[in-house]
Design a protein around this motif. Structure first.
Motif, PDB file in Angstrom:
ATOM      1  N   GLU B  57       0.827  -1.215   0.000  1.00 26.76           N
ATOM      2  CA  GLU B  57       0.000   0.000   0.000  1.00 26.76           C
ATOM      3  C   GLU B  57       0.860   1.263   0.000  1.00 26.76           C
ATOM      4  O   GLU B  57       0.661   2.171   0.805  1.00 26.76           O
ATOM      5  CB  GLU B  57      -0.955  -0.009   1.203  1.00 26.76           C
ATOM      6  N   ILE B  58       1.806   1.291  -0.937  1.00 29.09           N
ATOM      7  CA  ILE B  58       2.676   2.457  -1.045  1.00 29.09           C
ATOM      8  C   ILE B  58       1.984   3.473  -1.949  1.00 29.09           C
ATOM      9  O   ILE B  58       2.241   3.551  -3.163  1.00 29.09           O
ATOM     10  CB  ILE B  58       4.061   2.088  -1.598  1.00 29.09           C
ATOM     11  N   GLY B  63      -4.037   8.314  -4.219  1.00 28.30           N
ATOM     12  CA  GLY B  63      -4.220   6.903  -4.514  1.00 28.30           C
ATOM     13  C   GLY B  63      -3.246   6.341  -5.530  1.00 28.30           C
ATOM     14  O   GLY B  63      -3.316   5.165  -5.889  1.00 28.30           O
ATOM     15  N   ASN B  64      -2.327   7.186  -6.007  1.00 27.24           N
ATOM     16  CA  ASN B  64      -1.297   6.685  -6.923  1.00 27.24           C
ATOM     17  C   ASN B  64      -0.369   5.744  -6.159  1.00 27.24           C
ATOM     18  O   ASN B  64      -0.003   6.026  -5.017  1.00 27.24           O
ATOM     19  CB  ASN B  64      -0.467   7.840  -7.487  1.00 27.24           C
ATOM     20  N   PRO B  90      -0.439   5.485 -11.729  1.00 22.36           N
ATOM     21  CA  PRO B  90      -1.495   6.452 -11.430  1.00 22.36           C
ATOM     22  C   PRO B  90      -2.819   5.764 -11.061  1.00 22.36           C
ATOM     23  O   PRO B  90      -3.176   4.729 -11.643  1.00 22.36           O
ATOM     24  CB  PRO B  90      -1.615   7.269 -12.712  1.00 22.36           C
ATOM     25  N   PHE B  91      -3.507   6.387 -10.114  1.00 22.21           N
ATOM     26  CA  PHE B  91      -4.758   5.831  -9.583  1.00 22.21           C
ATOM     27  C   PHE B  91      -5.760   5.547 -10.698  1.00 22.21           C
ATOM     28  O   PHE B  91      -5.923   6.338 -11.621  1.00 22.21           O
ATOM     29  CB  PHE B  91      -5.362   6.816  -8.570  1.00 22.21           C
ATOM     30  N   GLN B  92      -6.432   4.436 -10.570  1.00 20.92           N
ATOM     31  CA  GLN B  92      -7.503   4.079 -11.510  1.00 20.92           C
ATOM     32  C   GLN B  92      -8.789   3.812 -10.736  1.00 20.92           C
ATOM     33  O   GLN B  92      -8.761   3.295  -9.618  1.00 20.92           O
ATOM     34  CB  GLN B  92      -7.121   2.819 -12.299  1.00 20.92           C
ATOM     35  N   GLU B  93      -9.866   4.199 -11.343  1.00 18.63           N
ATOM     36  CA  GLU B  93     -11.173   3.926 -10.745  1.00 18.63           C
ATOM     37  C   GLU B  93     -11.378   2.410 -10.645  1.00 18.63           C
ATOM     38  O   GLU B  93     -10.783   1.645 -11.416  1.00 18.63           O
ATOM     39  CB  GLU B  93     -12.293   4.537 -11.600  1.00 18.63           C
ATOM     40  N   LYS B 118       2.101  18.805  -7.835  1.00 21.42           N
ATOM     41  CA  LYS B 118       2.987  18.604  -6.684  1.00 21.42           C
ATOM     42  C   LYS B 118       4.144  17.714  -7.104  1.00 21.42           C
ATOM     43  O   LYS B 118       4.071  16.975  -8.072  1.00 21.42           O
ATOM     44  CB  LYS B 118       2.213  17.938  -5.546  1.00 21.42           C
ATOM     45  N   CYS B 119       5.192  17.807  -6.309  1.00 24.10           N
ATOM     46  CA  CYS B 119       6.338  16.964  -6.570  1.00 24.10           C
ATOM     47  C   CYS B 119       5.965  15.503  -6.295  1.00 24.10           C
ATOM     48  O   CYS B 119       5.337  15.204  -5.282  1.00 24.10           O
ATOM     49  CB  CYS B 119       7.480  17.394  -5.655  1.00 24.10           C
ATOM     50  N   LYS B 120       6.330  14.631  -7.190  1.00 21.71           N
ATOM     51  CA  LYS B 120       6.013  13.214  -7.002  1.00 21.71           C
ATOM     52  C   LYS B 120       7.289  12.399  -6.985  1.00 21.71           C
ATOM     53  O   LYS B 120       8.194  12.684  -7.745  1.00 21.71           O
ATOM     54  CB  LYS B 120       5.102  12.732  -8.140  1.00 21.71           C
ATOM     55  N   PRO B 121       7.346  11.363  -6.179  1.00 21.06           N
ATOM     56  CA  PRO B 121       6.367  10.992  -5.163  1.00 21.06           C
ATOM     57  C   PRO B 121       6.381  11.969  -3.981  1.00 21.06           C
ATOM     58  O   PRO B 121       7.409  12.585  -3.711  1.00 21.06           O
ATOM     59  CB  PRO B 121       6.840   9.613  -4.701  1.00 21.06           C
TER      60      PRO B 121
END
Lengths: 364, 149
Positions: B57-58, B63-64, B90-93, B118-121
């Motif tokens: 769960e990183i 949710g990405n 990237p988060f997916q529905e 925002k800066c990622k991660p």
């Protein structure tokens, strides 16, 4: 936020300082007074004296609150870089005035100040940030991109005898780049030297006045160059010390020594730069080497006097370079002192020029 | 893995959540401007990075998911052609298929419409990786600066 407390204790060749309430990740010289500057994981700056005791309380120095990875000062302006942004602080001229700050939303791997007041920050594949530090109206911030895929990862400033500044870049797989700095030119030529299979991650000047430069590959391969602007006369000398362990993080030079910081240890190659520059570049060199096992985060040299190493256990190790220079060669035994025999090899290398053009990113 | 001309489905879902995964041409050489996986990185390794990211769960606030691959020598593998050592998914529905690409922890100046990104991660992602013992304190601190490890 509670006050930062730093506890110090003696270690061989220096001092160990343990920080509390300040997750230290970066170290450099204090640009205002004798002493050091430290950056934290949450974007705060802390200035100390040479005994690593705070002279002011730590304060937030970046707009993003990200970990500090560089600091430079020029002409009354302090520049602080993080992976997310570069923040500029205009310092007040009088005590009753407030300073002003502005931030550019562009992450960098560090920042350096040029003699003419420009700041230069390598931004990886995004290019090179160039900004003139001056007070007054809006200041244009330029981003200079190479016409080819180049990763500006680290930068060092070389000074020739006539005061000309040359930027030396670690360009990862694109090798090393050199360029006489000219802030007025919109388009410049970056001369790159690419080495077969070498991923160049850091670069440093080998002498205060001169165009000699050292660079390091990810695997610890050292590249020594006598004259950055004239590789045709004496090309780069590459060597690898098989005993060096870990991933190369930083390369520094001071007092004629070469200092290699890897993920597993710090190696001080005593007089390696001095012997290389004094010799013909062909004779093998097996320098007395101080090996200091540790888990470093970052490192810097302070005025040819101290070597500062930030470590993973929230400590800073301050080594006395004079003590190392005097003590290491005299030692004849001990697990931490060995004569590392380098392996000389000559990877294929080639030079070519890359055009670099500047466009305005923003005005602050 | 050579350049992909078409989307390739991974045959299995992730072990923990059952997410489905696809390998996209865009991030496998078809788009020179996109962040691409290293050609020599097997597709199965790419999926295993995603599977581990889901397992631990990183994720950031959006949710990405983020993952990495550790080498036998102890360091982190390079995943992308631009020296990226982390991957972003990237988060997916719910029900949608996930995909990913190498992600470097340095904010690109980017096009105008992405300046607000925002800066990622996010820093929290590094902390989660550290708490899950996926990275050391040394690696967390260096990655948070945008340095290689």
């Amino acid at each position: 936020m509670s006050r930062t407390v730093i506890t110090t204790g003696a270690i061989e060749f220096g001092t160990r300082a343990v920080f509390s309430d300040f997750d230290v990740v970066w170290a450099g010289p204090n640009p205002f007074h004798d002493g050091f500057a430290f950056g934290s994981e949450d974007g705060r700056l802390l200035f100390t004296n040479e005994d690593i005791q705070p002279v002011v309380e730590a304060y937030p120095a970046t707009a993003s609150g990200e970990a500090i990875n560089g600091l430079a000062y020029s002409g009354g302006v302090l520049a602080v870089s993080t992976r997310a942004d570069t923040t500029f602080w205009w310092l007040p001229l009088h005590q009753d005035e407030r300073g002003a700050s502005a931030s550019v939303s562009a992450g960098a791997h560090g920042v350096v100040a040029m003699a003419d007041g420009n700041f230069v920050a390598p931004m990886g594949h995004s290019g090179l940030l160039v900004m003139k530090a001056k007070a007054g109206d809006k200041i244009p911030v330029g981003v200079s991109k190479a016409t080819e895929q180049v990763c500006f990862y680290r930068v060092a400033i070389l000074h020739n005898q006539n005061g000309i500044e040359v930027l030396a870049f670690a360009l990862r797989r694109a090798g090393i780049g050199f360029e006489a700095f000219n802030s007025k030119a919109e388009n410049t030529r970056l001369n790159t030297t690419t080495f077969d299979q070498l991923d160049v991650v850091d670069v440093c000047a080998m002498e205060p006045k001169g165009l000699s430069v050292a660079a390091v590959g990810l695997d610890g391969t050292l590249i020594l160059i006598r004259n950055a602007l004239d590789l045709d006369v004496s090309g780069p000398v590459t060597m690898r010390f098989p005993a060096v362990a870990g991933v190369a993080y930083r390369l520094l030079s001071s007092c004629g020594h070469i200092i290699l910081v890897t993920s597993k240890a710090t190696y001080v190659f005593v007089d390696l730069a001095k012997e290389f520059l004094a010799g013909d570049g062909l004779a093998p060199i097996a320098p007395p080497t101080l090996v200091l096992p540790m888990e470093p985060i970052d490192a810097c040299v302070y005025r040819d006097k101290f070597l500062l190493i930030v470590t993973a256990d929230n400590s800073v190790l301050r080594f006395d370079l004079g003590m190392i220079a005097a003590g290491v060669p005299k030692k004849t035994a001990g697990s931490d002192l060995i004569l590392l025999q380098p392996t000389r090899f000559q990877p294929d290398w080639k030079q070519h020029g890359v055009d670099r053009g500047t466009r305005e990113l923003a005005s602050i | 893995m050579p350049t992909l001309a078409n989307i390739v489905d991974h045959p299995l879902p992730t072990q923990k959540t059952g997410f489905l995964y696809i390998f996209t041409p865009k991030h496998h050489g078809a788009d020179k401007g996109a962040s691409c996986w290293l050609p020599e990185l097997p597709l199965e390794r790419e999926f295993s990075i995603f599977d581990a990211a889901d397992q631990h769960e990183i994720a950031d606030d959006a949710g990405n998911l983020y993952g990495l691959s550790r080498s036998e020598e102890g360091g982190l593998h390079y995943l992308g052609i631009w020296f990226e050592q982390l991957a972003e998914f990237p988060f997916q529905e719910p029900g949608a298929k996930w995909h990913g690409y190498p992600s470097y922890p340095l904010k690109d100046v980017g096009p105008e419409n992405r300046r607000g990104d925002k800066c990622k991660p996010a820093k929290e992602v590094f902390k989660k990786m550290y708490r899950a013992i996926l990275i050391s304190a040394q690696e967390r601190k260096r990655l948070s600066k945008g340095d290689h490890v």
